[in-house]
Design a protein around this motif. Sequence first.
Motif, PDB file in Angstrom:
ATOM      1  N   TYR A  15      28.861  41.983   6.680  1.00  0.00           N
ATOM      2  CA  TYR A  15      29.942  42.322   7.608  1.00  0.00           C
ATOM      3  C   TYR A  15      29.534  43.354   8.653  1.00  0.00           C
ATOM      4  O   TYR A  15      30.379  43.845   9.384  1.00  0.00           O
ATOM      5  CB  TYR A  15      31.144  42.859   6.821  1.00  0.00           C
ATOM      6  CG  TYR A  15      31.847  41.784   6.028  1.00  0.00           C
ATOM      7  CD1 TYR A  15      32.600  40.820   6.662  1.00  0.00           C
ATOM      8  CD2 TYR A  15      31.741  41.735   4.647  1.00  0.00           C
ATOM      9  CE1 TYR A  15      33.246  39.830   5.948  1.00  0.00           C
ATOM     10  CE2 TYR A  15      32.384  40.752   3.926  1.00  0.00           C
ATOM     11  CZ  TYR A  15      33.140  39.805   4.579  1.00  0.00           C
ATOM     12  OH  TYR A  15      33.766  38.829   3.869  1.00  0.00           O
ATOM     13  N   THR A  16      28.241  43.654   8.786  1.00  0.00           N
ATOM     14  CA  THR A  16      27.791  44.689   9.713  1.00  0.00           C
ATOM     15  C   THR A  16      28.019  44.290  11.164  1.00  0.00           C
ATOM     16  O   THR A  16      28.622  45.048  11.932  1.00  0.00           O
ATOM     17  CB  THR A  16      26.304  44.996   9.490  1.00  0.00           C
ATOM     18  OG1 THR A  16      26.109  45.361   8.129  1.00  0.00           O
ATOM     19  CG2 THR A  16      25.837  46.126  10.378  1.00  0.00           C
ATOM     20  N   VAL A  17      27.550  43.131  11.559  1.00  0.00           N
ATOM     21  CA  VAL A  17      27.677  42.712  12.966  1.00  0.00           C
ATOM     22  C   VAL A  17      29.141  42.525  13.370  1.00  0.00           C
ATOM     23  O   VAL A  17      29.567  43.069  14.396  1.00  0.00           O
ATOM     24  CB  VAL A  17      26.842  41.446  13.237  1.00  0.00           C
ATOM     25  CG1 VAL A  17      27.099  40.899  14.629  1.00  0.00           C
ATOM     26  CG2 VAL A  17      25.364  41.738  13.043  1.00  0.00           C
ATOM     27  N   PRO A  18      29.949  41.797  12.587  1.00  0.00           N
ATOM     28  CA  PRO A  18      31.363  41.699  12.981  1.00  0.00           C
ATOM     29  C   PRO A  18      32.061  43.060  13.008  1.00  0.00           C
ATOM     30  O   PRO A  18      32.894  43.316  13.883  1.00  0.00           O
ATOM     31  CB  PRO A  18      31.981  40.794  11.914  1.00  0.00           C
ATOM     32  CG  PRO A  18      30.854  40.028  11.347  1.00  0.00           C
ATOM     33  CD  PRO A  18      29.664  40.932  11.440  1.00  0.00           C
ATOM     34  N   GLY A  19      31.699  43.937  12.083  1.00  0.00           N
ATOM     35  CA  GLY A  19      32.303  45.273  12.059  1.00  0.00           C
ATOM     36  C   GLY A  19      31.936  46.086  13.287  1.00  0.00           C
ATOM     37  O   GLY A  19      32.780  46.759  13.877  1.00  0.00           O
ATOM     38  N   LEU A  20      30.668  46.031  13.686  1.00  0.00           N
ATOM     39  CA  LEU A  20      30.240  46.749  14.885  1.00  0.00           C
ATOM     40  C   LEU A  20      30.914  46.195  16.134  1.00  0.00           C
ATOM     41  O   LEU A  20      31.310  46.953  17.022  1.00  0.00           O
ATOM     42  CB  LEU A  20      28.721  46.675  15.035  1.00  0.00           C
ATOM     43  CG  LEU A  20      27.913  47.533  14.070  1.00  0.00           C
ATOM     44  CD1 LEU A  20      26.429  47.251  14.224  1.00  0.00           C
ATOM     45  CD2 LEU A  20      28.204  48.998  14.283  1.00  0.00           C
ATOM     46  N   LEU A  21      31.040  44.877  16.200  1.00  0.00           N
ATOM     47  CA  LEU A  21      31.731  44.282  17.341  1.00  0.00           C
ATOM     48  C   LEU A  21      33.192  44.715  17.399  1.00  0.00           C
ATOM     49  O   LEU A  21      33.729  44.973  18.482  1.00  0.00           O
ATOM     50  CB  LEU A  21      31.637  42.758  17.282  1.00  0.00           C
ATOM     51  CG  LEU A  21      30.261  42.171  17.568  1.00  0.00           C
ATOM     52  CD1 LEU A  21      30.265  40.666  17.326  1.00  0.00           C
ATOM     53  CD2 LEU A  21      29.826  42.481  18.981  1.00  0.00           C
ATOM     54  N   LEU A  22      33.833  44.815  16.261  1.00  0.00           N
ATOM     55  CA  LEU A  22      35.226  45.271  16.240  1.00  0.00           C
ATOM     56  C   LEU A  22      35.343  46.729  16.673  1.00  0.00           C
ATOM     57  O   LEU A  22      36.241  47.088  17.444  1.00  0.00           O
ATOM     58  CB  LEU A  22      35.816  45.097  14.835  1.00  0.00           C
ATOM     59  CG  LEU A  22      36.240  43.688  14.476  1.00  0.00           C
ATOM     60  CD1 LEU A  22      36.597  43.609  12.999  1.00  0.00           C
ATOM     61  CD2 LEU A  22      37.409  43.252  15.326  1.00  0.00           C
ATOM     62  N   VAL A  23      34.443  47.576  16.183  1.00  0.00           N
ATOM     63  CA  VAL A  23      34.490  48.994  16.556  1.00  0.00           C
ATOM     64  C   VAL A  23      34.235  49.163  18.047  1.00  0.00           C
ATOM     65  O   VAL A  23      34.950  49.916  18.720  1.00  0.00           O
ATOM     66  CB  VAL A  23      33.479  49.809  15.721  1.00  0.00           C
ATOM     67  CG1 VAL A  23      33.273  51.197  16.297  1.00  0.00           C
ATOM     68  CG2 VAL A  23      33.938  49.907  14.287  1.00  0.00           C
ATOM     69  N   LEU A  24      33.227  48.464  18.563  1.00  0.00           N
ATOM     70  CA  LEU A  24      32.930  48.580  19.989  1.00  0.00           C
ATOM     71  C   LEU A  24      34.011  47.942  20.846  1.00  0.00           C
ATOM     72  O   LEU A  24      34.470  48.529  21.830  1.00  0.00           O
ATOM     73  CB  LEU A  24      31.575  47.944  20.300  1.00  0.00           C
ATOM     74  CG  LEU A  24      30.358  48.675  19.777  1.00  0.00           C
ATOM     75  CD1 LEU A  24      29.100  47.856  20.020  1.00  0.00           C
ATOM     76  CD2 LEU A  24      30.231  50.035  20.417  1.00  0.00           C
ATOM     77  N   GLY A  25      34.422  46.742  20.474  1.00  0.00           N
ATOM     78  CA  GLY A  25      35.372  46.011  21.296  1.00  0.00           C
ATOM     79  C   GLY A  25      36.775  46.565  21.283  1.00  0.00           C
ATOM     80  O   GLY A  25      37.481  46.510  22.286  1.00  0.00           O
ATOM     81  N   PHE A  26      37.190  47.113  20.154  1.00  0.00           N
ATOM     82  CA  PHE A  26      38.582  47.562  20.049  1.00  0.00           C
ATOM     83  C   PHE A  26      38.722  49.033  19.701  1.00  0.00           C
ATOM     84  O   PHE A  26      39.830  49.528  19.517  1.00  0.00           O
ATOM     85  CB  PHE A  26      39.320  46.700  19.032  1.00  0.00           C
ATOM     86  CG  PHE A  26      39.209  45.243  19.360  1.00  0.00           C
ATOM     87  CD1 PHE A  26      39.713  44.751  20.544  1.00  0.00           C
ATOM     88  CD2 PHE A  26      38.558  44.369  18.521  1.00  0.00           C
ATOM     89  CE1 PHE A  26      39.587  43.413  20.875  1.00  0.00           C
ATOM     90  CE2 PHE A  26      38.427  43.029  18.835  1.00  0.00           C
ATOM     91  CZ  PHE A  26      38.946  42.562  20.021  1.00  0.00           C
ATOM     92  N   GLY A  27      37.586  49.741  19.633  1.00  0.00           N
ATOM     93  CA  GLY A  27      37.628  51.173  19.418  1.00  0.00           C
ATOM     94  C   GLY A  27      37.111  51.942  20.620  1.00  0.00           C
ATOM     95  O   GLY A  27      37.699  52.925  21.059  1.00  0.00           O
TER      96      GLY A  27
END
Length: 61
Positions: A15-27
Motif C-alpha cells: 500500500y506504499t504507492v497508493p498511500g503516497l499518492l493519496l497523501v500528495l494528491g489530497f494532503g
Amino acid sequence: MTTDQLPGWPLLDDYTVPGLLLVLGFGVLPLPALVLLARRRVAGFVAAGGVGLVLVAWMLV
C-alpha cells in the motif's frame, strides 16, 4: 485489507504507492488552493476545482 486483495499491477505490491499518492494528491496538493482561497484570489477557485477533478479521477480509476 490484505495485500492479496490488490490487483496485479506494477508498483502495487503493497500500500506504499497508493498511500503516497493519496497523501500528495489530497494532503499536499490542496494546500496552495487553500492559501489562494484564504487570500481571496480567483486562482484559488481554479485550483480548488483542479483538486476536485483529481479526486474524481482517483475515484474513477
